[in-house]
Design an enzyme around this catalytic site. Structure first.
Site, PDB file in Angstrom:
ATOM      1  N   GLY A  46      10.801 -14.298 -16.577  1.00 44.54           N
ATOM      2  CA  GLY A  46      10.502 -13.041 -15.905  1.00 44.54           C
ATOM      3  C   GLY A  46       9.526 -12.212 -16.723  1.00 44.54           C
ATOM      4  N   HIS A  47       8.495 -12.884 -17.261  1.00 40.08           N
ATOM      5  CA  HIS A  47       7.492 -12.190 -18.046  1.00 40.08           C
ATOM      6  C   HIS A  47       6.247 -13.067 -18.200  1.00 40.08           C
ATOM      7  CE1 HIS A  47       9.672 -14.575 -21.112  1.00 40.08           C
ATOM      8  NE2 HIS A  47       8.474 -14.720 -21.633  1.00 40.08           N
ATOM      9  N   ALA A  48       5.205 -12.475 -18.766  1.00 41.44           N
ATOM     10  CA  ALA A  48       3.992 -13.179 -19.165  1.00 41.44           C
ATOM     11  C   ALA A  48       3.685 -12.753 -20.594  1.00 41.44           C
ATOM     12  CB  ALA A  48       2.829 -12.837 -18.243  1.00 41.44           C
ATOM     13  N   ARG A  93       6.089 -16.406 -15.767  1.00 42.38           N
ATOM     14  CA  ARG A  93       6.997 -17.539 -15.679  1.00 42.38           C
ATOM     15  C   ARG A  93       8.415 -17.080 -15.431  1.00 42.38           C
ATOM     16  NH1 ARG A  93       5.913 -18.049 -21.200  1.00 42.38           N
ATOM     17  NH2 ARG A  93       3.901 -17.423 -20.425  1.00 42.38           N
TER      18      ARG A  93
END
Length: 129
Positions: A46-48, A93
């Site tokens: 839940g981040h990049a 992702r």
């Protein structure tokens, strides 16, 4: 977006040995961590990352990785310990559908730095446009 890397494997009747040396990755490994005992129905990621690249390996069990470049989403199932998914910078992702006993090994190009994370999807989308 999908960049699967075959990890060299030495096959032996006593068991297989997977080897990751500097030629396998396009960066030096600065941090290693792994996810395990992820509860059924939970997701991770839940981040990049702005600068950090990562190689994800399902060393045990399986899980799915949803990659999002701001325009296209792609779902990849990882289930082979001699195959890794290389995730470049600025790719959102999410990891989900962990099988029982799954272990996700991550080889990162940078040490942990909270400022390197983009944790809000709307912020991520605005940076991509």
């Amino acid at each position: 977006m999908k960049n699967l890397i075959e990890i060299p494997r030495i096959t032996d009747p006593r068991g297989n040995l997977a080897v990751i040396e500097k030629e396998v990755l396009p960066y030096a490994i600065k941090r290693v961590y792994y996810l395990h005992d992820v509860p059924s129905g939970a997701y991770r990621g839940g981040h990049a990352h702005k600068e950090c690249k990562e190689l994800l390996i399902a060393v045990s069990g399986s899980f799915e990785v949803v990659l999002d470049n701001g325009n296209t989403k792609e779902r990849i199932m990882l289930s082979k310990p001699n195959q890794g998914l290389l995730i470049d910078v600025n790719i959102w992702r999410e990891l989900e559908n962990f099988s029982s006993g799954a272990v996700c090994l991550v080889l990162a190009s940078h040490e942990y730095d909270e400022d390197d994370y983009i944790r809000n999807y709307e912020t991520y989308k605005s940076l991509k446009s």
